[in-house]
Design an enzyme around this catalytic site. Structure first.
Site, PDB file in Angstrom:
ATOM      1  N   CYS A 139       0.816  -1.209   0.000  1.00  0.00           N
ATOM      2  CA  CYS A 139       0.000   0.000   0.000  1.00  0.00           C
ATOM      3  C   CYS A 139       0.853   1.264   0.000  1.00  0.00           C
ATOM      4  CB  CYS A 139      -0.872   0.031   1.236  1.00  0.00           C
ATOM      5  SG  CYS A 139      -1.952  -1.379   1.392  1.00  0.00           S
ATOM      6  N   ARG A 143       5.614  -0.291  -6.122  1.00  0.00           N
ATOM      7  CA  ARG A 143       5.571  -1.075  -4.894  1.00  0.00           C
ATOM      8  C   ARG A 143       4.613  -2.255  -4.991  1.00  0.00           C
ATOM      9  NH1 ARG A 143       7.115   2.448  -0.303  1.00  0.00           N
ATOM     10  NH2 ARG A 143       5.735   1.235   0.997  1.00  0.00           N
ATOM     11  N   TRP A 149      -2.871  -2.747  -1.561  1.00  0.00           N
ATOM     12  CA  TRP A 149      -2.445  -4.129  -1.811  1.00  0.00           C
ATOM     13  C   TRP A 149      -3.241  -4.975  -0.834  1.00  0.00           C
ATOM     14  CZ3 TRP A 149       0.575  -7.930   0.844  1.00  0.00           C
ATOM     15  CH2 TRP A 149       1.139  -8.912   0.021  1.00  0.00           C
ATOM     16  N   ASN A 208      -2.077   2.431   5.728  1.00  0.00           N
ATOM     17  CA  ASN A 208      -1.166   1.324   5.416  1.00  0.00           C
ATOM     18  C   ASN A 208      -0.961   0.541   6.705  1.00  0.00           C
ATOM     19  OD1 ASN A 208      -0.843   2.386   2.914  1.00  0.00           O
ATOM     20  ND2 ASN A 208       1.342   2.850   3.124  1.00  0.00           N
ATOM     21  N   GLY A 209      -0.844  -0.769   6.586  1.00  0.00           N
ATOM     22  CA  GLY A 209      -0.615  -1.588   7.778  1.00  0.00           C
ATOM     23  C   GLY A 209      -1.791  -2.514   8.010  1.00  0.00           C
ATOM     24  N   GLU A 263      18.731 -17.529  -5.573  1.00  0.00           N
ATOM     25  CA  GLU A 263      18.324 -16.213  -6.069  1.00  0.00           C
ATOM     26  C   GLU A 263      17.861 -16.304  -7.533  1.00  0.00           C
ATOM     27  OE1 GLU A 263      17.493 -13.536  -4.866  1.00  0.00           O
ATOM     28  OE2 GLU A 263      17.710 -12.061  -6.454  1.00  0.00           O
ATOM     29  N   LYS A 291      14.129 -15.277  -8.829  1.00  0.00           N
ATOM     30  CA  LYS A 291      13.860 -14.304  -9.900  1.00  0.00           C
ATOM     31  C   LYS A 291      12.913 -14.915 -10.927  1.00  0.00           C
ATOM     32  CE  LYS A 291      14.823 -11.356  -8.551  1.00  0.00           C
ATOM     33  NZ  LYS A 291      15.420 -11.163  -7.295  1.00  0.00           N
ATOM     34  N   GLU A 304       9.387 -15.198  -9.504  1.00  0.00           N
ATOM     35  CA  GLU A 304       8.782 -13.882  -9.270  1.00  0.00           C
ATOM     36  C   GLU A 304       8.214 -13.267 -10.540  1.00  0.00           C
ATOM     37  OE1 GLU A 304      10.923 -11.341  -5.745  1.00  0.00           O
ATOM     38  OE2 GLU A 304      12.189 -11.859  -7.439  1.00  0.00           O
ATOM     39  N   HIS A 335      18.992 -36.856  -3.131  1.00  0.00           N
ATOM     40  CA  HIS A 335      18.162 -37.035  -1.936  1.00  0.00           C
ATOM     41  C   HIS A 335      16.734 -36.580  -2.184  1.00  0.00           C
ATOM     42  CE1 HIS A 335      21.658 -38.232   0.288  1.00  0.00           C
ATOM     43  NE2 HIS A 335      22.298 -37.137  -0.104  1.00  0.00           N
ATOM     44  N   LYS A 366       6.889  -4.411  -3.583  1.00  0.00           N
ATOM     45  CA  LYS A 366       8.299  -4.049  -3.496  1.00  0.00           C
ATOM     46  C   LYS A 366       8.741  -3.951  -2.050  1.00  0.00           C
ATOM     47  CE  LYS A 366      12.250  -2.713  -5.054  1.00  0.00           C
ATOM     48  NZ  LYS A 366      13.063  -3.850  -5.529  1.00  0.00           N
TER      49      LYS A 366
END
Ligand code: G6P
Length: 609
Positions: free
Chosen positions: A2, A27, A75, A99-100, A482, A486, A489, A505, A604
């Site tokens: 948000c 964001r 969001w 926000n929150g 990483e 990526k 995402e 394994h 973000k």
């Protein structure tokens, strides 16, 4: 996540608010809204599910203007993305953005419903605006109604509130979610991120936890959590003006990948000499604290967590210092045993990630030696609340999928590890070798970004796939993690990373011709072991994509595509091998047509738990 923008000026603030929302788009969000107090004293509310452009279309069809207004990108947490659930929320003469997360929203909702307030959304936020309305009706002015309301809220909030009853006031509050006041000339602003206001001011007040502020065109009055009027410093921010400009690039992520040679250089600048890490690199306080460090606990989320995993290899190898790395959302909820002399290190691009911040606050009670943050945003909460900070110089990162922030974190961590190794007996010639390698990094980074076309060709093999496996060994294992992150995402392909030695394994059961296997294979001491692991993949018909230097001795053949990368010093491998994996995910996402810079469901800066 948000975003909040608010403005009080002598001019119509509609365009300032919309531009602020556009600047916060990176964001991640799913709906947007604005509320303006018009010249007739009426609140004009416009909201829309979707992008800021959809809100603009709504405003074009039904224009609104005013000198006072608040705006929001939402969001979804409580309640699906929809016009109805988007902010601002209104109760009578009051409008609010938040926000929150309000944790006690259910009991407040029952209480307010019993008093006749009607709820039209499924959000936790709506209780706050009704609560403020009810307090105002009991005789509070806007400032004291907001203050009294915050005393009843559990959870995290940044709030912006306006009222038709007080056309010259914008009230805001912060606890657990960031909020800044932008200081103008006879006009003032609020935002959840200074970036939203860079077009109107470069001067900012960063509210502290528990602050409530009254913003008018003439001035700003801040009260702390005890209700005392306090003076908060005004910070002048430099740079960052063009962050919202993609330049010649198609996406921010692409731009940010190609900025890496420059930003890794900026992160080292002034911190290394020809063959040494300079004593001033980490600051005077660090020089006092580092000799006391017996152990390091690193805490972070997402990509920043992967940077921490890389640093563990360096710390234990070069400094002989034990190091643990943990995701913030885990460590904050378990009982930890802290050995004396343990340094608590957070890593964060934004400096506002809720879990990382909560872990830092908790660490302060747990007997750590000191706290240090490696962070990209000056004046962020993590920087302000840590005893030591080592800034990365990546500049604003807009793409949700982190790229340049990660490689600059690795550079900063490498400087930290060398500095700590020095006080633990790192031989001078080893330090010289590491620092000489660092000097080569920008140029090598340029050469690695030059792999763009080759990687683009390789990406075609991934576009139709549903799964991918990433393998690495040793310090390249976090790089494989990483790389997999990526890819998932931004291209939504399910990707897993494993240390190559773990293949047999479990993950080997998944390998067949439909499972591309990406391998990070620098020429290091684990290379021969890695090669045996790859035989296991080939024997099951798995298709290999190997990123390796010519010295590693791989050749392309049916079932094995080798992407040759430049030869480089071993200490730089994790930083450099990250680049082709970033490019791979970028090109696969392009082929799939996904939203590269704002992938679905992601944010973000994750300022809620
Ligand atoms: C979000 C972002 C990631 C980032 C993570 C941690 O998930 O999408 O790119 O790595 O948060 O953020 P931080 O700002 O603390 O590094």
């Amino acid at each position: 996540m948000c975003g909040i923008v608010g403005a009080l000026a002598q001019r119509n603030v509609n365009e300032i608010l919309l531009e602020g929302l556009r600047r916060l788009e990176y964001r991640g969000y799913d709906s947007a809204g604005v509320c303006l107090l018009d010249s007739d004293g009426q609140l004009q509310l416009r909201k829309s599910e979707g992008k800021v452009a959809d809100l603009e279309a709504r405003l074009a069809a039904s224009p609104a203007s005013g000198r006072l207004g608040i705006a929001h990108t939402r969001w979804a947490t409580h309640g699906a993305p929809s016009d109805r659930n988007s902010h601002p929320h209104v109760s009578g003469d009051f409008a609010l953005v938040h926000n929150g997360i309000i944790e006690n929203h259910q009991s407040l909702r029952e209480e307010l419903k019993a008093r006749g307030y009607q709820f039209i959304s499924d959000t936790d936020t709506e209780v706050v605006v009704h609560l403020i309305h009810s307090l105002a009706d009991e005789g509070h002015d806007l400032l004291s109604a907001v203050t009294a309301a915050t005393e009843r809220l559990d959870g995290a909030y940044a709030l912006g509130v306006i009222s038709a009853r007080e056309p010259n006031n914008l009230v805001c509050a912060r606890s657990g979610s960031p909020l800044v006041i932008g200081v103008g000339i006879e006009e003032n602003f609020i935002a959840s991120d200074p970036m939203a206001l860079r077009q109107v001011t470069d001067r900012f007040i960063f509210l502290e936890e528990g602050d409530v502020a009254e913003v008018t065109a003439a001035g700003i009055a801040v009260r702390d959590r005890n209700g005392e009027e306090v003076s908060r410093p005004v910070h002048k921010l430099d740079g960052g003006h063009d962050a919202a400009d993609k330049g010649r690039y198609r996406h921010y992520m692409q731009k940010e990948i190609f900025e890496q040679p420059a930003v890794v250089a900026a992160t080292m600048a002034g911190r290394i000499g020809n063959e040494t890490v300079l004593p001033e690199a980490l600051g005077a306080r660090a020089n006092e604290i580092l000799p006391e460090v017996k152990q390091v606990q690193i805490v972070a989320c997402g990509t920043s967590y992967h940077a921490g995993l890389v640093a563990r290899y360096w710390l234990e190898d070069w400094a002989g210092i034990p190091c643990s790395v943990e995701v913030a959302s885990e460590i904050r909820y378990r009982k930890t045993a802290v050995r004396p002399g343990t340094l608590f290190v957070t890593i964060s691009q934004s400096g506002e990630t809720a879990d990382t911040l909560a872990a830092l606050r908790q660490a302060k009670e747990l007997g750590y030696l000191a706290s240090m943050t490696i962070c990209n945003v000056p004046n962020s909460s993590l920087v302000r609340e840590s005893e030591l900070s080592l800034m990365t110089e990546a500049g604003p990162e807009i793409g949700v999928a982190s790229t340049k922030a990660f490689t600059t974190q690795l550079v900063a961590l490498q400087l930290f590890c060398i500095a700590l190794a020095k006080v633990n007996g790192l031989p001078k010639d080893r330090e010289a070798e590491l620092v000489r390698s660092l000097h080569q990094l920008p140029e090598l980074m340029e050469a690695f970004t030059g792999l763009d076309k080759t990687v683009q060709d390789t990406s075609e093999a991934f576009a139709e796939k549903h799964h991918a496996l990433f393998l690495g060994r040793g310090v390249e294992y976090p790089i494989a993690l990483e790389g997999a992150l990526k890819l998932k995402e931004i291209s939504y392909i399910h990707a897993e990373a494993y240390p190559a030695g773990e293949l047999k394994h479990g993950p080997l059961a998944l390998v067949d011709a439909d499972m591309p296997v990406v391998v990070v294979a620098p020429n290091d001491e684990l290379l021969e072991k890695l090669k045996s692991n790859l035989q296991e993949v080939r024997a099951r018909g798995g298709e290999l994509f190997v990123f390796a230097s010519p010295k590693a001795g791989f050749t392309s053949e049916p079932g094995i595509t080798v992407v040759e990368v430049p030869d480089a010093p071993e200490s730089l491998h994790p930083i450099l091998y990250t680049v082709p994996l970033q490019l791979l995910s970028y090109h696969v996402a392009l082929l799939k047509g996904t939203d590269v810079d704002q992938p679905r469901n992601l944010a973000k800066s994750v300022t809620v738990e």
